[in-house]
Scaffold this active site. Sequence first.
Site, PDB file in Angstrom:
ATOM      1  N   CYS A   1       2.623   8.381   1.865  1.00  0.00           N
ATOM      2  CA  CYS A   1       3.059   7.388   2.855  1.00  0.00           C
ATOM      3  C   CYS A   1       3.361   6.098   2.097  1.00  0.00           C
ATOM      4  O   CYS A   1       2.506   5.583   1.378  1.00  0.00           O
ATOM      5  CB  CYS A   1       1.937   7.166   3.872  1.00  0.00           C
TER       6      CYS A   1
ATOM      7  N   CYS B   1       2.964  -5.468  16.600  1.00  0.00           N
ATOM      8  CA  CYS B   1       2.248  -4.476  17.408  1.00  0.00           C
ATOM      9  C   CYS B   1       0.758  -4.841  17.479  1.00  0.00           C
ATOM     10  O   CYS B   1       0.135  -5.143  16.459  1.00  0.00           O
ATOM     11  CB  CYS B   1       2.421  -3.085  16.817  1.00  0.00           C
TER      12      CYS B   1
ATOM     13  N   CYS C   1       4.692  -7.271   7.814  1.00  0.00           N
ATOM     14  CA  CYS C   1       5.609  -6.749   8.835  1.00  0.00           C
ATOM     15  C   CYS C   1       5.871  -7.821   9.883  1.00  0.00           C
ATOM     16  O   CYS C   1       4.945  -8.523  10.298  1.00  0.00           O
ATOM     17  CB  CYS C   1       4.997  -5.517   9.504  1.00  0.00           C
TER      18      CYS C   1
ATOM     19  N   GLU D   1       0.813  -1.208   0.000  1.00  0.00           N
ATOM     20  CA  GLU D   1       0.000   0.000   0.000  1.00  0.00           C
ATOM     21  C   GLU D   1       0.843   1.252   0.000  1.00  0.00           C
ATOM     22  O   GLU D   1       1.898   1.297   0.633  1.00  0.00           O
ATOM     23  CB  GLU D   1      -0.829   0.045   1.274  1.00  0.00           C
TER      24      GLU D   1
ATOM     25  N   CYS E   1      -2.031  -2.920  15.320  1.00  0.00           N
ATOM     26  CA  CYS E   1      -1.731  -2.664  13.902  1.00  0.00           C
ATOM     27  C   CYS E   1      -2.222  -3.796  13.026  1.00  0.00           C
ATOM     28  O   CYS E   1      -1.983  -4.970  13.290  1.00  0.00           O
ATOM     29  CB  CYS E   1      -0.225  -2.496  13.724  1.00  0.00           C
TER      30      CYS E   1
ATOM     31  N   CYS F   1      -3.113   1.444   9.032  1.00  0.00           N
ATOM     32  CA  CYS F   1      -1.995   0.688   8.519  1.00  0.00           C
ATOM     33  C   CYS F   1      -2.403  -0.728   8.119  1.00  0.00           C
ATOM     34  O   CYS F   1      -2.829  -1.517   8.959  1.00  0.00           O
ATOM     35  CB  CYS F   1      -0.994   0.649   9.672  1.00  0.00           C
TER      36      CYS F   1
HETATM   37  N1  SAH Z   1       6.995  -0.100  11.705  1.00  0.00           N
HETATM   38  C1  SAH Z   1       7.130   1.313  11.677  1.00  0.00           C
HETATM   39  C2  SAH Z   1       6.380   1.984  10.538  1.00  0.00           C
HETATM   40  C3  SAH Z   1       4.990   1.505  10.233  1.00  0.00           C
HETATM   41  S1  SAH Z   1       3.732   1.888  11.435  1.00  0.00           S
HETATM   42  C4  SAH Z   1       6.733   1.920  13.016  1.00  0.00           C
HETATM   43  O1  SAH Z   1       6.325   1.164  13.896  1.00  0.00           O
HETATM   44  O2  SAH Z   1       6.867   3.112  13.209  1.00  0.00           O
HETATM   45  C5  SAH Z   1       3.563   3.627  11.294  1.00  0.00           C
HETATM   46  C6  SAH Z   1       2.829   4.289  12.436  1.00  0.00           C
HETATM   47  O3  SAH Z   1       1.455   3.910  12.405  1.00  0.00           O
HETATM   48  C7  SAH Z   1       3.366   3.910  13.794  1.00  0.00           C
HETATM   49  O4  SAH Z   1       3.554   5.058  14.587  1.00  0.00           O
HETATM   50  C8  SAH Z   1       2.265   3.037  14.370  1.00  0.00           C
HETATM   51  O5  SAH Z   1       2.271   3.103  15.767  1.00  0.00           O
HETATM   52  C9  SAH Z   1       1.033   3.653  13.732  1.00  0.00           C
HETATM   53  N2  SAH Z   1      -0.124   2.752  13.677  1.00  0.00           N
HETATM   54  C10 SAH Z   1      -0.168   1.442  13.429  1.00  0.00           C
HETATM   55  N3  SAH Z   1      -1.421   0.973  13.493  1.00  0.00           N
HETATM   56  C11 SAH Z   1      -2.214   2.010  13.762  1.00  0.00           C
HETATM   57  C12 SAH Z   1      -3.627   2.175  13.962  1.00  0.00           C
HETATM   58  N4  SAH Z   1      -4.455   1.141  13.862  1.00  0.00           N
HETATM   59  N5  SAH Z   1      -4.089   3.413  14.235  1.00  0.00           N
HETATM   60  C13 SAH Z   1      -3.247   4.467  14.320  1.00  0.00           C
HETATM   61  N6  SAH Z   1      -1.929   4.381  14.136  1.00  0.00           N
HETATM   62  C14 SAH Z   1      -1.401   3.170  13.881  1.00  0.00           C
END
Ligand code: SAH
Length: 356
Positions: free
Chosen positions: A103, A114, A110, A90, A117, A334
């Site tokens: 973005c 997390c 990944c 994406e 996510c 994401c």
């Molecule tokens: N792996 C990297 C980059 C991808 S995630 C990282 O962790 O920074 C990019 C951002 O999106 C991160 O700050 C993450 O915390 C946030 N993110 C992921 N899932 C999300 C969600 N469901 N709602 C809001 N932000 C989210």
Amino acid sequence: MFQPLVGMDLTDLAAALSPSQPGYRARQIYQALYQGQAGDLVAISTLPLGLRQELAERHALGLPTVDRVFESTDGTRRYLLRLADGRTVEAVLMPEEHRDTICISSQVGCPVDCKFCMTALMGLERSLTAGEIVGQVLLVARQNQLRQEGGRLNIVIMGQGEPLLNLPNVVKATRILLDPAGFALSPRRITVSTAGIIPQIAELGREPVRPRLAISLNASTEEQRQELMPITRKYHMKDLLAACKAYPLRPWEKLTFEYVLLNGVNDSDADARRVLKLLAHLNAKVNLIALNPGPGIPYATPLPERVASFQAIVRRGLPCFVRKPRGLDIYAACGQLKSHSQSATGPASPPSPEHS
Ligand code: SAH
């Protein structure tokens, strides 16, 4: 297999050309690919037709193709892009009044797990090549007539994947995007975001050409962070913050800390006070984002008042902004678009694709 040209730097291009070609040809191709945002190898009119045909026998331009586009009522455009091996990633364009942000993804899926996510649910399929990283920018810029000059365009490497687990390719892509003879963006206009892979933070700091750095903090205590971001069991928050303190910022630069607010989990006033305390000694700013909810994500979005209260506390010591959620109607979180397109059992359908 045709070797892609996008992603090649000047040295790669010089090596790809036959020795009978004059030395300036590599630079011409480089300019056409990145400054010129070429969309078709055979249409690069600065090159003699014979050379274009010769190149086309061995090389593809190497841009991804558009699998689907979703357009949000807020102007956000989500691209599901297909790579040469058929996998998809994406990229998202977020137009605003004074700037446009693209973005992009650094991996397919990944490996960092997390808990809030959507991409995490996919696991890692593979890392992207430098060409596939740059290619997302070129494709979205081309499709939307976005130019690198004029200071409107920003790139954030915050899509699918953990960029610091694909650092060599992210750095190579960044060099091409920042090279004045390449895509020619200002180094202030590219940001890479990490979940906190500590050794690679130091490594990135040693790169002479690098993007700005954002750290996904997302918690105010070690225990809370371990729960939300299991990678913290390996890379402790305390050590992460020490690595941030040691990170060599440029004179104009601040570290960005991102913080996803999860209702009733990490969004209390006490959390905000702890965040402030953790970060107060750093040259930093904080970006808050209320959770973008999605299927399979066991958390809820806090109310705007909660977000405002959290922000007001952090603001006592640091610049703190609330990132507007974008494209909620088109599954903006994401990984959501891809997850949704792969499963037949999502909740409501996203709106029909603009193109198919
Ligand atoms: N792996 C990297 C980059 C991808 S995630 C990282 O962790 O920074 C990019 C951002 O999106 C991160 O700050 C993450 O915390 C946030 N993110 C992921 N899932 C999300 C969600 N469901 N709602 C809001 N932000 C989210």
